[in-house]
Motif scaffolding. Structure first.
Motif, mmCIF file in Angstrom:
data_model
loop_
_atom_site.group_PDB
_atom_site.id
_atom_site.type_symbol
_atom_site.label_atom_id
_atom_site.label_comp_id
_atom_site.label_asym_id
_atom_site.label_seq_id
_atom_site.Cartn_x
_atom_site.Cartn_y
_atom_site.Cartn_z
ATOM 1 N N ARG A 6 0.827 -1.214 0.000
ATOM 2 C CA ARG A 6 0.000 0.000 0.000
ATOM 3 C C ARG A 6 0.860 1.261 0.000
ATOM 4 O O ARG A 6 0.481 2.266 -0.607
ATOM 5 N N CYS A 7 2.007 1.227 0.648
ATOM 6 C CA CYS A 7 2.932 2.363 0.584
ATOM 7 C C CYS A 7 3.449 2.536 -0.833
ATOM 8 O O CYS A 7 3.557 3.660 -1.329
ATOM 9 N N ARG A 8 3.758 1.447 -1.495
ATOM 10 C CA ARG A 8 4.233 1.503 -2.886
ATOM 11 C C ARG A 8 3.128 2.044 -3.799
ATOM 12 O O ARG A 8 3.381 2.886 -4.658
ATOM 13 N N ASP A 9 1.901 1.557 -3.611
ATOM 14 C CA ASP A 9 0.773 2.043 -4.418
ATOM 15 C C ASP A 9 0.552 3.538 -4.212
ATOM 16 O O ASP A 9 0.299 4.271 -5.165
ATOM 17 N N ALA A 10 0.628 3.985 -2.961
ATOM 18 C CA ALA A 10 0.429 5.407 -2.661
ATOM 19 C C ALA A 10 1.570 6.241 -3.233
ATOM 20 O O ALA A 10 1.355 7.390 -3.629
ATOM 21 N N PHE A 11 2.756 5.685 -3.300
ATOM 22 C CA PHE A 11 3.892 6.389 -3.896
ATOM 23 C C PHE A 11 3.690 6.529 -5.402
ATOM 24 O O PHE A 11 3.941 7.586 -5.972
ATOM 25 N N ARG A 12 3.211 5.477 -6.051
ATOM 26 C CA ARG A 12 3.059 5.489 -7.500
ATOM 27 C C ARG A 12 1.864 6.325 -7.945
ATOM 28 O O ARG A 12 1.919 6.942 -9.004
ATOM 29 N N ASN A 13 0.770 6.309 -7.180
ATOM 30 C CA ASN A 13 -0.441 7.032 -7.566
ATOM 31 C C ASN A 13 -1.109 7.598 -6.309
ATOM 32 O O ASN A 13 -2.088 7.043 -5.817
ATOM 33 N N PRO A 14 -0.592 8.722 -5.778
ATOM 34 C CA PRO A 14 -1.079 9.233 -4.494
ATOM 35 C C PRO A 14 -2.545 9.685 -4.511
ATOM 36 O O PRO A 14 -3.239 9.532 -3.510
ATOM 37 N N GLU A 15 -3.019 10.219 -5.615
ATOM 38 C CA GLU A 15 -4.410 10.695 -5.649
ATOM 39 C C GLU A 15 -5.383 9.547 -5.439
ATOM 40 O O GLU A 15 -6.404 9.700 -4.777
ATOM 41 N N LYS A 16 -5.069 8.402 -5.993
ATOM 42 C CA LYS A 16 -5.972 7.268 -5.945
ATOM 43 C C LYS A 16 -5.799 6.417 -4.687
ATOM 44 O O LYS A 16 -6.783 5.923 -4.133
ATOM 45 N N ASN A 17 -4.569 6.248 -4.231
ATOM 46 C CA ASN A 17 -4.293 5.247 -3.201
ATOM 47 C C ASN A 17 -3.884 5.785 -1.841
ATOM 48 O O ASN A 17 -3.671 5.005 -0.917
ATOM 49 N N LYS A 18 -3.764 7.085 -1.680
ATOM 50 C CA LYS A 18 -3.339 7.657 -0.401
ATOM 51 C C LYS A 18 -4.356 7.350 0.713
ATOM 52 O O LYS A 18 -3.980 6.976 1.822
ATOM 53 N N GLU A 65 3.570 4.322 12.259
ATOM 54 C CA GLU A 65 4.129 5.492 11.569
ATOM 55 C C GLU A 65 5.631 5.349 11.338
ATOM 56 O O GLU A 65 6.141 5.750 10.297
ATOM 57 N N ARG A 66 6.323 4.772 12.306
ATOM 58 C CA ARG A 66 7.768 4.586 12.155
ATOM 59 C C ARG A 66 8.071 3.685 10.964
ATOM 60 O O ARG A 66 8.919 4.007 10.114
ATOM 61 N N VAL A 67 7.357 2.583 10.861
ATOM 62 C CA VAL A 67 7.573 1.652 9.752
ATOM 63 C C VAL A 67 7.114 2.279 8.433
ATOM 64 O O VAL A 67 7.808 2.172 7.419
ATOM 65 N N ALA A 68 5.973 2.975 8.449
ATOM 66 C CA ALA A 68 5.459 3.598 7.229
ATOM 67 C C ALA A 68 6.389 4.701 6.727
ATOM 68 O O ALA A 68 6.586 4.845 5.510
ATOM 69 N N LEU A 69 6.978 5.466 7.640
ATOM 70 C CA LEU A 69 7.927 6.501 7.225
ATOM 71 C C LEU A 69 9.188 5.895 6.607
ATOM 72 O O LEU A 69 9.714 6.424 5.623
ATOM 73 N N GLU A 70 9.659 4.810 7.177
ATOM 74 C CA GLU A 70 10.815 4.128 6.596
ATOM 75 C C GLU A 70 10.484 3.600 5.203
ATOM 76 O O GLU A 70 11.274 3.731 4.276
ATOM 77 N N LEU A 71 9.292 3.020 5.055
ATOM 78 C CA LEU A 71 8.884 2.513 3.741
ATOM 79 C C LEU A 71 8.727 3.650 2.738
ATOM 80 O O LEU A 71 9.085 3.490 1.566
ATOM 81 N N ALA A 72 8.216 4.791 3.171
ATOM 82 C CA ALA A 72 8.090 5.940 2.275
ATOM 83 C C ALA A 72 9.462 6.420 1.824
ATOM 84 O O ALA A 72 9.664 6.728 0.636
ATOM 85 N N ASP A 73 10.412 6.454 2.749
ATOM 86 C CA ASP A 73 11.771 6.859 2.398
ATOM 87 C C ASP A 73 12.407 5.854 1.438
ATOM 88 O O ASP A 73 13.078 6.233 0.468
ATOM 89 N N ILE A 74 12.180 4.583 1.677
ATOM 90 C CA ILE A 74 12.699 3.542 0.788
ATOM 91 C C ILE A 74 12.086 3.676 -0.600
ATOM 92 O O ILE A 74 12.781 3.573 -1.616
ATOM 93 N N ASN A 75 10.779 3.925 -0.667
ATOM 94 C CA ASN A 75 10.122 4.096 -1.961
ATOM 95 C C ASN A 75 10.655 5.318 -2.695
ATOM 96 O O ASN A 75 10.802 5.284 -3.922
#
Length: 95
Positions: A45-57, A77-87
């Motif tokens: 879901r983090c990857r999907d939100a990164f690729r298409n934020p309007e649809k998947n955020k 949030e800690r894990v999600a922030l790390e995944l966002a940075d990785i993406n």
């Protein structure tokens, strides 16, 4: 399913797997209370939100809220922030 769709699906699965491997290098996975399936879903879901934020955020926000009920917002949030940075890093590398 077309060949392009199959190739995209395989590519995205490989990117999620890579993101999880990078996450394991950055943080101690023993401190993460999620099951493997929950962690994979969060990464997807983090990857999907990164690729298409309007649809998947919104979908990502709902899943993080769902996990926060059981594990607490700070851990999620800690894990999600790390995944966002990785993406972000992987997105830069893709270009």
């Amino acid at each position: 399913m077309s060949r392009e769709a199959q190739a995209r699906k395989v590519y995205e699965a490989r990117m999620v797997k890579d993101a999880l491997a990078r996450l394991a290098e950055r943080i101690d996975m023993d401190d993460v209370p999620f099951s493997d399936l929950q962690l994979k879903t969060l990464a997807t879901r983090c990857r999907d939100a990164f690729r298409n934020p309007e649809k998947n955020k919104e979908r990502l926000v709902k899943y993080k809220a769902h996990l926060a009920k059981d594990y607490g917002a700070e851990v999620v949030e800690r894990v999600a922030l790390e995944l966002a940075d990785i993406n972000d890093t992987m997105g830069y590398e893709e270009k």
